[in-house]
Design a protein around this motif. Sequence first.
Motif, PDB file in Angstrom:
ATOM      1  N   GLY A  86       0.824  -1.202   0.000  1.00 40.56           N
ATOM      2  CA  GLY A  86       0.000   0.000   0.000  1.00 40.56           C
ATOM      3  C   GLY A  86       0.855   1.248   0.000  1.00 40.56           C
ATOM      4  O   GLY A  86       2.045   1.211  -0.319  1.00 40.56           O
ATOM      5  N   HIS A  87       0.245   2.365   0.389  1.00 44.60           N
ATOM      6  CA  HIS A  87       0.962   3.636   0.436  1.00 44.60           C
ATOM      7  C   HIS A  87       0.315   4.553   1.469  1.00 44.60           C
ATOM      8  O   HIS A  87      -0.806   4.311   1.919  1.00 44.60           O
ATOM      9  CB  HIS A  87       0.967   4.308  -0.940  1.00 44.60           C
ATOM     10  N   VAL A  88       1.046   5.592   1.823  1.00 43.39           N
ATOM     11  CA  VAL A  88       0.564   6.579   2.788  1.00 43.39           C
ATOM     12  C   VAL A  88      -0.030   7.761   2.032  1.00 43.39           C
ATOM     13  O   VAL A  88       0.567   8.270   1.083  1.00 43.39           O
ATOM     14  CB  VAL A  88       1.711   7.070   3.695  1.00 43.39           C
ATOM     15  N   ARG A  89      -1.212   8.176   2.469  1.00 42.11           N
ATOM     16  CA  ARG A  89      -1.818   9.404   1.958  1.00 42.11           C
ATOM     17  C   ARG A  89      -1.810  10.448   3.066  1.00 42.11           C
ATOM     18  O   ARG A  89      -2.017  10.122   4.234  1.00 42.11           O
ATOM     19  CB  ARG A  89      -3.265   9.167   1.533  1.00 42.11           C
ATOM     20  N   GLY A 104     -10.890  23.972   4.882  1.00 43.18           N
ATOM     21  CA  GLY A 104     -12.262  23.695   5.301  1.00 43.18           C
ATOM     22  C   GLY A 104     -12.804  22.369   4.820  1.00 43.18           C
ATOM     23  O   GLY A 104     -13.893  21.956   5.219  1.00 43.18           O
ATOM     24  N   ALA A 105     -12.084  21.695   3.947  1.00 42.08           N
ATOM     25  CA  ALA A 105     -12.481  20.374   3.459  1.00 42.08           C
ATOM     26  C   ALA A 105     -11.222  19.528   3.309  1.00 42.08           C
ATOM     27  O   ALA A 105     -10.132  20.050   3.040  1.00 42.08           O
ATOM     28  CB  ALA A 105     -13.214  20.485   2.124  1.00 42.08           C
ATOM     29  N   TRP A 106     -11.378  18.229   3.478  1.00 48.41           N
ATOM     30  CA  TRP A 106     -10.223  17.342   3.401  1.00 48.41           C
ATOM     31  C   TRP A 106      -9.737  17.208   1.958  1.00 48.41           C
ATOM     32  O   TRP A 106     -10.504  16.874   1.066  1.00 48.41           O
ATOM     33  CB  TRP A 106     -10.570  15.963   3.957  1.00 48.41           C
ATOM     34  N   GLU A 107      -8.454  17.480   1.777  1.00 46.52           N
ATOM     35  CA  GLU A 107      -7.838  17.339   0.463  1.00 46.52           C
ATOM     36  C   GLU A 107      -6.580  16.484   0.587  1.00 46.52           C
ATOM     37  O   GLU A 107      -5.794  16.657   1.520  1.00 46.52           O
ATOM     38  CB  GLU A 107      -7.467  18.708  -0.114  1.00 46.52           C
ATOM     39  N   ALA A 108      -6.416  15.549  -0.349  1.00 44.81           N
ATOM     40  CA  ALA A 108      -5.215  14.714  -0.368  1.00 44.81           C
ATOM     41  C   ALA A 108      -4.045  15.531  -0.897  1.00 44.81           C
ATOM     42  O   ALA A 108      -4.105  16.079  -1.998  1.00 44.81           O
ATOM     43  CB  ALA A 108      -5.445  13.486  -1.233  1.00 44.81           C
ATOM     44  N   ARG A 109      -2.986  15.627  -0.089  1.00 44.24           N
ATOM     45  CA  ARG A 109      -1.839  16.450  -0.457  1.00 44.24           C
ATOM     46  C   ARG A 109      -0.653  15.633  -0.957  1.00 44.24           C
ATOM     47  O   ARG A 109       0.126  16.100  -1.781  1.00 44.24           O
ATOM     48  CB  ARG A 109      -1.386  17.271   0.759  1.00 44.24           C
ATOM     49  N   LYS A 110      -0.493  14.423  -0.417  1.00 46.74           N
ATOM     50  CA  LYS A 110       0.672  13.624  -0.776  1.00 46.74           C
ATOM     51  C   LYS A 110       0.305  12.152  -0.871  1.00 46.74           C
ATOM     52  O   LYS A 110      -0.636  11.684  -0.219  1.00 46.74           O
ATOM     53  CB  LYS A 110       1.787  13.777   0.270  1.00 46.74           C
ATOM     54  N   LYS A 111       1.079  11.437  -1.663  1.00 43.87           N
ATOM     55  CA  LYS A 111       1.019   9.984  -1.734  1.00 43.87           C
ATOM     56  C   LYS A 111       2.449   9.481  -1.576  1.00 43.87           C
ATOM     57  O   LYS A 111       3.315   9.790  -2.393  1.00 43.87           O
ATOM     58  CB  LYS A 111       0.425   9.523  -3.065  1.00 43.87           C
ATOM     59  N   ILE A 112       2.693   8.734  -0.497  1.00 42.97           N
ATOM     60  CA  ILE A 112       4.058   8.335  -0.152  1.00 42.97           C
ATOM     61  C   ILE A 112       4.167   6.811  -0.178  1.00 42.97           C
ATOM     62  O   ILE A 112       3.453   6.122   0.561  1.00 42.97           O
ATOM     63  CB  ILE A 112       4.444   8.847   1.250  1.00 42.97           C
ATOM     64  N   PRO A 113       5.032   6.256  -0.989  1.00 36.77           N
ATOM     65  CA  PRO A 113       5.200   4.796  -1.001  1.00 36.77           C
ATOM     66  C   PRO A 113       5.847   4.309   0.291  1.00 36.77           C
ATOM     67  O   PRO A 113       6.665   5.010   0.893  1.00 36.77           O
ATOM     68  CB  PRO A 113       6.113   4.559  -2.206  1.00 36.77           C
ATOM     69  N   PHE A 114       5.465   3.120   0.719  1.00 39.00           N
ATOM     70  CA  PHE A 114       6.058   2.535   1.922  1.00 39.00           C
ATOM     71  C   PHE A 114       5.962   1.023   1.827  1.00 39.00           C
ATOM     72  O   PHE A 114       4.935   0.477   1.425  1.00 39.00           O
ATOM     73  CB  PHE A 114       5.337   3.017   3.183  1.00 39.00           C
ATOM     74  N   GLU A 115       7.039   0.356   2.222  1.00 38.15           N
ATOM     75  CA  GLU A 115       7.042  -1.101   2.182  1.00 38.15           C
ATOM     76  C   GLU A 115       8.024  -1.648   3.208  1.00 38.15           C
ATOM     77  O   GLU A 115       9.164  -1.189   3.297  1.00 38.15           O
ATOM     78  CB  GLU A 115       7.430  -1.603   0.790  1.00 38.15           C
ATOM     79  N   ALA A 161      13.338   2.954   6.597  1.00 39.91           N
ATOM     80  CA  ALA A 161      12.142   3.102   5.762  1.00 39.91           C
ATOM     81  C   ALA A 161      11.120   4.009   6.435  1.00 39.91           C
ATOM     82  O   ALA A 161      10.505   4.869   5.787  1.00 39.91           O
ATOM     83  CB  ALA A 161      11.532   1.731   5.476  1.00 39.91           C
ATOM     84  N   LEU A 162      10.953   3.840   7.747  1.00 36.75           N
ATOM     85  CA  LEU A 162      10.030   4.699   8.484  1.00 36.75           C
ATOM     86  C   LEU A 162      10.514   6.142   8.492  1.00 36.75           C
ATOM     87  O   LEU A 162       9.726   7.082   8.345  1.00 36.75           O
ATOM     88  CB  LEU A 162       9.883   4.200   9.923  1.00 36.75           C
ATOM     89  N   GLY A 163      11.822   6.320   8.675  1.00 36.06           N
ATOM     90  CA  GLY A 163      12.379   7.665   8.708  1.00 36.06           C
ATOM     91  C   GLY A 163      12.135   8.424   7.418  1.00 36.06           C
ATOM     92  O   GLY A 163      11.836   9.627   7.436  1.00 36.06           O
ATOM     93  N   ASP A 164      12.236   7.726   6.296  1.00 35.48           N
ATOM     94  CA  ASP A 164      11.983   8.375   5.007  1.00 35.48           C
ATOM     95  C   ASP A 164      10.540   8.866   4.913  1.00 35.48           C
ATOM     96  O   ASP A 164      10.274   9.978   4.432  1.00 35.48           O
ATOM     97  CB  ASP A 164      12.269   7.392   3.866  1.00 35.48           C
ATOM     98  N   VAL A 165       9.609   8.032   5.388  1.00 39.02           N
ATOM     99  CA  VAL A 165       8.196   8.419   5.348  1.00 39.02           C
ATOM    100  C   VAL A 165       7.934   9.585   6.298  1.00 39.02           C
ATOM    101  O   VAL A 165       7.253  10.556   5.951  1.00 39.02           O
ATOM    102  CB  VAL A 165       7.292   7.223   5.709  1.00 39.02           C
ATOM    103  N   VAL A 166       8.478   9.485   7.515  1.00 35.74           N
ATOM    104  CA  VAL A 166       8.252  10.534   8.518  1.00 35.74           C
ATOM    105  C   VAL A 166       8.781  11.878   8.030  1.00 35.74           C
ATOM    106  O   VAL A 166       8.150  12.922   8.232  1.00 35.74           O
ATOM    107  CB  VAL A 166       8.901  10.135   9.859  1.00 35.74           C
ATOM    108  N   ASP A 167       9.930  11.869   7.377  1.00 34.56           N
ATOM    109  CA  ASP A 167      10.477  13.120   6.840  1.00 34.56           C
ATOM    110  C   ASP A 167       9.510  13.758   5.847  1.00 34.56           C
ATOM    111  O   ASP A 167       9.315  14.984   5.843  1.00 34.56           O
ATOM    112  CB  ASP A 167      11.817  12.857   6.158  1.00 34.56           C
ATOM    113  N   ARG A 168       8.878  12.945   5.033  1.00 35.49           N
ATOM    114  CA  ARG A 168       7.960  13.467   4.024  1.00 35.49           C
ATOM    115  C   ARG A 168       6.608  13.858   4.622  1.00 35.49           C
ATOM    116  O   ARG A 168       5.871  14.647   4.037  1.00 35.49           O
ATOM    117  CB  ARG A 168       7.777  12.443   2.904  1.00 35.49           C
TER     118      ARG A 168
END
Length: 232
Positions: free
Chosen positions: A20-23, A30-41, A54-61
């Motif tokens: 999967g991936h992180v959104r 005022g409304a939820w908008e998707a700003r990023k899509k981050i791959p994670f494995e 791997a976690l550190g890379d996601v957390v930085d983003r």
Amino acid sequence: MKIATYVDEEGTLSSLYEPGHVRVYDNAAGAWEARKKIPFEVGPDMTLSEVKSALGDVVDRLEDCRVLVSGEVRGLVYSLLQEEMGFHIWKAQGPDREQLDIVAGREADLIARREQAAVEEASAANCAQGCCGKKGGGGRSPCGPAAAPSLERVGNGHYRIDLAQVLESDPNLNSRQVLIPVMQETEFETLEILCDHVPRWFSRALVEMNMRAEFDASAQGLKVLVSPNHQT
């Protein structure tokens, strides 16, 4: 507010151990908008340092976002996120967008009343058991086990606590907040702790409290058996 979710390719909340991936969502407008899509494995053959990298890379983003909604909340990856990286993790099912307002409301409520509620509930529980004071001479509370509902008595002087389950039930808690009061205020011969991994502060706390521990790892997790070093 920003909320991160972990989803599969269909946008359904999933475990971090599944593909999967992180959104990242933001409701600043005022409304939820998707700003990023981050791959994670992460994979079963990865070392601890590789998982942390791997976690550190996601957390930085993720930048300043520290709220994650996932289909699961147990396991080493989740423990690292909560204890070492300061995340609040919520478990939910279904499409992630349906959970955003719910999680935002829970976060706001918890942040507003966390400190006061913790003090009031602990005081009320202790007083209900007749434990409003300590033993003379600064000893432990005589009602330590009764005032800790997460403790399971398995024998005379023997207790068990499922740390992973406690942390799953309240994302605002960490292992230190749960275990230190139990170890300090409960008179026990043995304390069995069920967990995913040994917290990094644990060894020092054992020394400071004059206790020892035995460790038994299995496919189901880790069992830590704590007992006091009796003076002779």
